[in-house]
Motif scaffolding. Structure first.
Motif, mmCIF file in Angstrom:
data_model
loop_
_atom_site.group_PDB
_atom_site.id
_atom_site.type_symbol
_atom_site.label_atom_id
_atom_site.label_comp_id
_atom_site.label_asym_id
_atom_site.label_seq_id
_atom_site.Cartn_x
_atom_site.Cartn_y
_atom_site.Cartn_z
ATOM 1 N N SER A 34 0.950 -1.206 -0.014
ATOM 2 C CA SER A 34 -0.053 -0.185 0.091
ATOM 3 C C SER A 34 0.773 1.247 -0.017
ATOM 4 O O SER A 34 0.548 2.332 -0.576
ATOM 5 C CB SER A 34 -0.910 0.018 1.093
ATOM 6 N N ASN A 35 2.135 1.088 0.664
ATOM 7 C CA ASN A 35 2.838 2.344 0.561
ATOM 8 C C ASN A 35 3.577 2.644 -0.915
ATOM 9 O O ASN A 35 3.591 3.704 -1.257
ATOM 10 C CB ASN A 35 4.392 2.140 1.647
ATOM 11 N N THR A 36 3.705 1.592 -1.558
ATOM 12 C CA THR A 36 3.970 1.924 -2.821
ATOM 13 C C THR A 36 3.014 2.209 -3.758
ATOM 14 O O THR A 36 3.491 3.089 -4.571
ATOM 15 C CB THR A 36 4.781 0.533 -3.671
ATOM 16 N N LEU A 37 1.604 1.975 -3.575
ATOM 17 C CA LEU A 37 0.634 2.195 -4.318
ATOM 18 C C LEU A 37 0.392 3.952 -3.938
ATOM 19 O O LEU A 37 0.083 4.686 -4.762
ATOM 20 C CB LEU A 37 -0.637 1.298 -3.923
ATOM 21 N N PHE A 38 0.668 4.050 -2.835
ATOM 22 C CA PHE A 38 0.441 5.610 -2.306
ATOM 23 C C PHE A 38 1.467 6.544 -2.868
ATOM 24 O O PHE A 38 0.980 7.565 -3.503
ATOM 25 C CB PHE A 38 0.473 5.615 -0.779
ATOM 26 N N ILE A 39 2.695 6.204 -2.923
ATOM 27 C CA ILE A 39 3.622 6.766 -3.641
ATOM 28 C C ILE A 39 3.478 6.958 -5.190
ATOM 29 O O ILE A 39 3.401 8.046 -5.776
ATOM 30 C CB ILE A 39 4.934 6.356 -3.209
ATOM 31 N N ALA A 40 3.043 5.845 -5.731
ATOM 32 C CA ALA A 40 2.699 5.868 -7.273
ATOM 33 C C ALA A 40 1.389 6.901 -7.553
ATOM 34 O O ALA A 40 1.440 7.722 -8.343
ATOM 35 C CB ALA A 40 2.086 4.464 -7.643
ATOM 36 N N MET A 41 0.469 7.064 -6.580
ATOM 37 C CA MET A 41 -0.635 7.688 -6.456
ATOM 38 C C MET A 41 0.053 9.219 -6.373
ATOM 39 O O MET A 41 -0.623 10.118 -7.208
ATOM 40 C CB MET A 41 -1.865 7.358 -5.597
ATOM 41 N N LEU A 42 0.870 9.610 -5.406
ATOM 42 C CA LEU A 42 1.209 10.882 -5.376
ATOM 43 C C LEU A 42 1.939 11.347 -6.489
ATOM 44 O O LEU A 42 1.863 12.424 -6.941
ATOM 45 C CB LEU A 42 2.197 10.930 -3.945
ATOM 46 N N VAL A 49 11.154 9.451 -0.178
ATOM 47 C CA VAL A 49 11.224 9.207 -1.558
ATOM 48 C C VAL A 49 12.111 10.216 -2.006
ATOM 49 O O VAL A 49 12.120 11.626 -1.557
ATOM 50 C CB VAL A 49 9.863 9.236 -1.980
ATOM 51 N N GLU A 50 13.030 9.589 -2.871
ATOM 52 C CA GLU A 50 14.179 10.614 -3.543
ATOM 53 C C GLU A 50 13.245 11.262 -4.681
ATOM 54 O O GLU A 50 12.925 10.827 -5.535
ATOM 55 C CB GLU A 50 15.357 9.727 -3.880
ATOM 56 N N ILE A 51 13.178 12.636 -4.616
ATOM 57 C CA ILE A 51 12.438 13.369 -5.827
ATOM 58 C C ILE A 51 12.991 13.291 -6.860
ATOM 59 O O ILE A 51 12.418 13.388 -7.951
ATOM 60 C CB ILE A 51 12.210 14.826 -4.908
ATOM 61 N N ASN A 52 14.239 13.143 -6.985
ATOM 62 C CA ASN A 52 15.152 13.215 -8.529
ATOM 63 C C ASN A 52 14.875 11.739 -9.092
ATOM 64 O O ASN A 52 14.783 11.983 -10.209
ATOM 65 C CB ASN A 52 16.760 13.362 -8.246
ATOM 66 N N ASP A 59 -7.583 7.316 0.316
ATOM 67 C CA ASP A 59 -8.083 6.017 0.598
ATOM 68 C C ASP A 59 -6.935 5.140 1.010
ATOM 69 O O ASP A 59 -7.023 4.193 1.945
ATOM 70 C CB ASP A 59 -8.929 5.197 -0.467
ATOM 71 N N LEU A 60 -5.834 5.325 0.382
ATOM 72 C CA LEU A 60 -4.432 4.596 0.672
ATOM 73 C C LEU A 60 -3.784 4.836 1.824
ATOM 74 O O LEU A 60 -3.381 3.931 2.471
ATOM 75 C CB LEU A 60 -3.749 4.419 -0.241
ATOM 76 N N ASP A 61 -3.753 6.016 2.068
ATOM 77 C CA ASP A 61 -3.211 6.589 3.250
ATOM 78 C C ASP A 61 -3.790 7.994 3.866
ATOM 79 O O ASP A 61 -3.708 8.879 3.166
ATOM 80 C CB ASP A 61 -1.755 6.717 3.058
ATOM 81 N N ASP A 62 -4.465 7.910 5.066
ATOM 82 C CA ASP A 62 -5.337 9.007 5.387
ATOM 83 C C ASP A 62 -4.337 9.568 6.624
ATOM 84 O O ASP A 62 -5.075 10.401 7.376
ATOM 85 C CB ASP A 62 -6.839 8.647 5.836
#
Length: 146
Positions: free
Chosen positions: A3-11, A64-67, A111-114
């Motif tokens: 879910s953390n990976t999905l959240f980062i992908a959503m961001l 997360v490394e922004i670059n 929904d993934l991380d509130d």
């Protein structure tokens, strides 16, 4: 996928859409002559830029490394030039459609991380903006053609 990976992908998707939305509002401002409309579009662009920076901060808090993000490798000028040929929607409708897409993405992210209040705050503000933008559109009777 966690879910953390999905959240980062959503961001990341939110960042892409915020950037595109910002560019569409700037384009709308450039294409309109009325000073009130220009201000409106520029304000909307500025808000999306601020949200973009907020999402970057959330990603940094997740270590997360922004670059490394896909967002940094996209050619946003291509979005501008490829949209020049589109005649289906007027400029305001393009902005409105991007806002609706942003709202969907924010809802999925929440929904993934509130645990990030800023995500919920952005979601509510975008909901309000969609309503305000619709009222502004109806009241001003835009005649913006792509």
């Amino acid at each position: 996928m966690s879910s953390n990976t999905l959240f980062i992908a959503m961001l990341e998707q939110i960042l892409t859409n915020l950037k595109n939305s910002k560019l569409e509002y700037l384009k709308a401002s450039d294409r309109h002559n009325d000073l009130n409309h220009k201000r409106f579009f520029n304000l909307q662009s500025t808000l999306r830029n601020r949200y973009f920076q907020d999402i970057i901060m959330v990603l940094r808090s997740k270590k997360v490394e922004i670059n490394d993000l896909v967002i940094n490798r996209l050619n946003f000028e291509q979005r501008l030039t490829s949209s020049l040929g589109k005649q289906k929607l007027n400029v305001f409708d393009n902005c409105f459609q991007l806002d609706k897409k942003l709202l969907e993405l924010y809802e999925k992210a929440f929904d993934l991380d509130d645990s990030f209040e800023i995500i919920e705050t952005h979601k509510f503000k975008i909901e309000d903006m969609i309503i305000q933008n619709n009222q502004f559109y109806e009241n001003k009777e835009f005649k913006l053609n792509s």
